[in-house]
Design a protein around this motif. Sequence first.
Motif, short mmCIF file in Angstrom:
data_model
loop_
_atom_site.label_atom_id
_atom_site.label_comp_id
_atom_site.label_asym_id
_atom_site.label_seq_id
_atom_site.Cartn_x
_atom_site.Cartn_y
_atom_site.Cartn_z
N GLY A 192 0.68 -1.13 -0.04
CA GLY A 192 0.09 -0.08 0.04
C GLY A 192 0.91 1.25 -0.01
N TYR A 193 1.85 1.50 0.74
CA TYR A 193 2.76 2.33 0.75
C TYR A 193 3.53 2.70 -0.60
N ALA A 194 3.98 1.58 -0.86
CA ALA A 194 4.69 1.54 -2.33
C ALA A 194 3.84 1.99 -3.36
N ALA A 195 2.72 1.78 -3.39
CA ALA A 195 1.70 2.23 -4.46
C ALA A 195 1.68 3.70 -4.46
N ALA A 196 1.54 3.99 -2.92
CA ALA A 196 1.35 5.50 -2.68
C ALA A 196 2.29 6.43 -3.18
N LYS A 197 3.75 5.80 -2.85
CA LYS A 197 4.99 6.43 -3.10
C LYS A 197 5.22 6.39 -4.51
N ALA A 198 5.03 5.51 -5.30
CA ALA A 198 4.93 5.49 -6.81
C ALA A 198 4.09 6.47 -7.37
N GLY A 199 2.78 6.88 -6.76
CA GLY A 199 2.04 7.73 -7.29
C GLY A 199 2.65 9.23 -6.88
N VAL A 200 3.39 9.38 -5.92
CA VAL A 200 4.14 10.43 -5.67
C VAL A 200 4.86 10.97 -6.89
N ILE A 201 5.79 9.91 -7.22
CA ILE A 201 6.96 10.13 -8.32
C ILE A 201 5.79 10.62 -9.36
N ASN A 202 4.97 9.76 -9.89
CA ASN A 202 4.43 10.13 -11.10
C ASN A 202 3.67 11.37 -11.10
N LEU A 203 3.10 11.97 -9.77
CA LEU A 203 2.33 13.13 -9.85
C LEU A 203 3.38 14.14 -10.33
N MET A 204 4.58 14.20 -9.66
CA MET A 204 5.54 15.06 -9.89
C MET A 204 5.86 15.23 -11.18
N GLU A 205 6.05 13.90 -11.83
CA GLU A 205 6.50 14.07 -13.15
C GLU A 205 5.34 14.60 -14.18
N THR A 206 4.16 14.29 -13.89
CA THR A 206 3.08 15.08 -14.64
C THR A 206 3.00 16.28 -14.35
N VAL A 207 3.05 17.01 -12.94
CA VAL A 207 3.42 18.31 -13.06
C VAL A 207 4.23 18.94 -13.73
N ALA A 208 5.34 18.49 -13.62
CA ALA A 208 6.56 18.95 -14.35
C ALA A 208 6.30 19.11 -15.89
N MET A 209 5.43 18.02 -16.43
CA MET A 209 5.16 18.32 -17.84
C MET A 209 3.91 19.34 -17.98
N GLU A 210 2.94 19.46 -17.24
CA GLU A 210 2.01 20.24 -17.41
C GLU A 210 2.30 21.62 -17.08
N TYR A 211 2.98 21.76 -16.14
CA TYR A 211 3.20 23.39 -15.84
C TYR A 211 4.74 23.84 -16.00
N GLY A 212 5.62 23.16 -16.60
CA GLY A 212 7.00 23.66 -16.93
C GLY A 212 6.90 24.76 -17.82
N PRO A 213 5.84 25.01 -18.88
CA PRO A 213 5.94 26.07 -19.61
C PRO A 213 5.52 27.26 -18.92
N GLN A 214 4.86 27.07 -17.76
CA GLN A 214 4.71 28.40 -16.69
C GLN A 214 5.53 28.43 -15.92
N GLY A 215 6.70 27.89 -15.87
CA GLY A 215 7.75 28.21 -14.90
C GLY A 215 7.80 27.29 -13.62
N ILE A 216 7.12 26.28 -13.29
CA ILE A 216 7.09 25.37 -12.45
C ILE A 216 7.75 24.28 -12.44
N ARG A 217 8.68 23.87 -11.39
CA ARG A 217 9.20 22.70 -11.42
C ARG A 217 8.78 21.85 -10.31
N ALA A 218 8.88 20.64 -10.82
CA ALA A 218 8.41 19.68 -9.81
C ALA A 218 9.40 18.37 -9.57
N ASN A 219 9.73 17.97 -8.47
CA ASN A 219 10.62 16.82 -8.48
C ASN A 219 10.42 15.85 -7.31
N ALA A 220 10.84 14.88 -7.14
CA ALA A 220 10.77 13.94 -6.02
C ALA A 220 12.09 13.53 -5.36
N VAL A 221 12.21 13.24 -4.35
CA VAL A 221 13.40 12.53 -3.53
C VAL A 221 12.94 11.05 -2.98
#
Length: 255
Positions: free
Chosen positions: A155-184
């Motif tokens: 359950g935790y692993a699935a949620a943390k995988a979602g965090v990575i994917n969410l940051m990748e998607t935000v980076a893709m969608e909002y990069g043109p507006q100057g927003i960076r998104a990364n995970a650790v």
Amino acid sequence: MRGRMDGKVVLATGSARGIGRAVARRMAVEGARLWLNDIDDGLLSVLLEELRAAGAEADGMAGDAADSSFVDQWVQGAIDRFGQLDVLYNNVGVSREGLVGDLTDRDWRFQQRLTLDTVFFATRAVLPPMVERGRGSIVSMSSGAGIGGQYGLGGYAAAKAGVINLMETVAMEYGPQGIRANAVTPGPTATAPLLAYLERQPGGVDAHTSGLDLRRLSQPEEVANTVLWLASDESSNITGICVRSNIRAASNRPD
């Protein structure tokens, strides 16, 4: 010398202990203006007093980062207090042990709510003001479990995988507006809860760290340094990545 975060407003959830506290302290040393959150009002107050005594400009609100109404109020509070926001650090995450087939609905929702919903709610709330200013950095805490799975922590692993994917998607969608998104992914880190857990396990800390890349636990301050880099202008062209740190190799997973 100017700090790397001078003049920047940094929002951080789950910041009163462990890695979150280390990040808050590191940001303060670098000159950030801090707007913090934790569900424990007492611990948050202690941290805020410590930071102010050291000369930092720090404030915040205690509350549940998995409550979208509270999160919206918390983000608006930062804007009201500082007039801007530059960085969001998502730190909240909770695990429960159990094989996938043994997880109850309650176990599953608890982990998704605390680990993934918290990241989504805060990220969604900061995007409009960041887009309006044309810049911003979002850094979210994931886990090595989110990269290759983790035995007994599905359950935790699935949620943390979602965090990575969410940051990748935000980076893709909002990069043109100057927003960076990364995970650790910090790797197992020497926080009080983990140390207490490992002391109860066969072999203790040594048995747990024998299969890690660095054969030791990460320190909260080391993780804070990575978060600082991703939040600062030193990584101004870095977005959509997950920084992998000291995680267990696939060959060391249980059969």
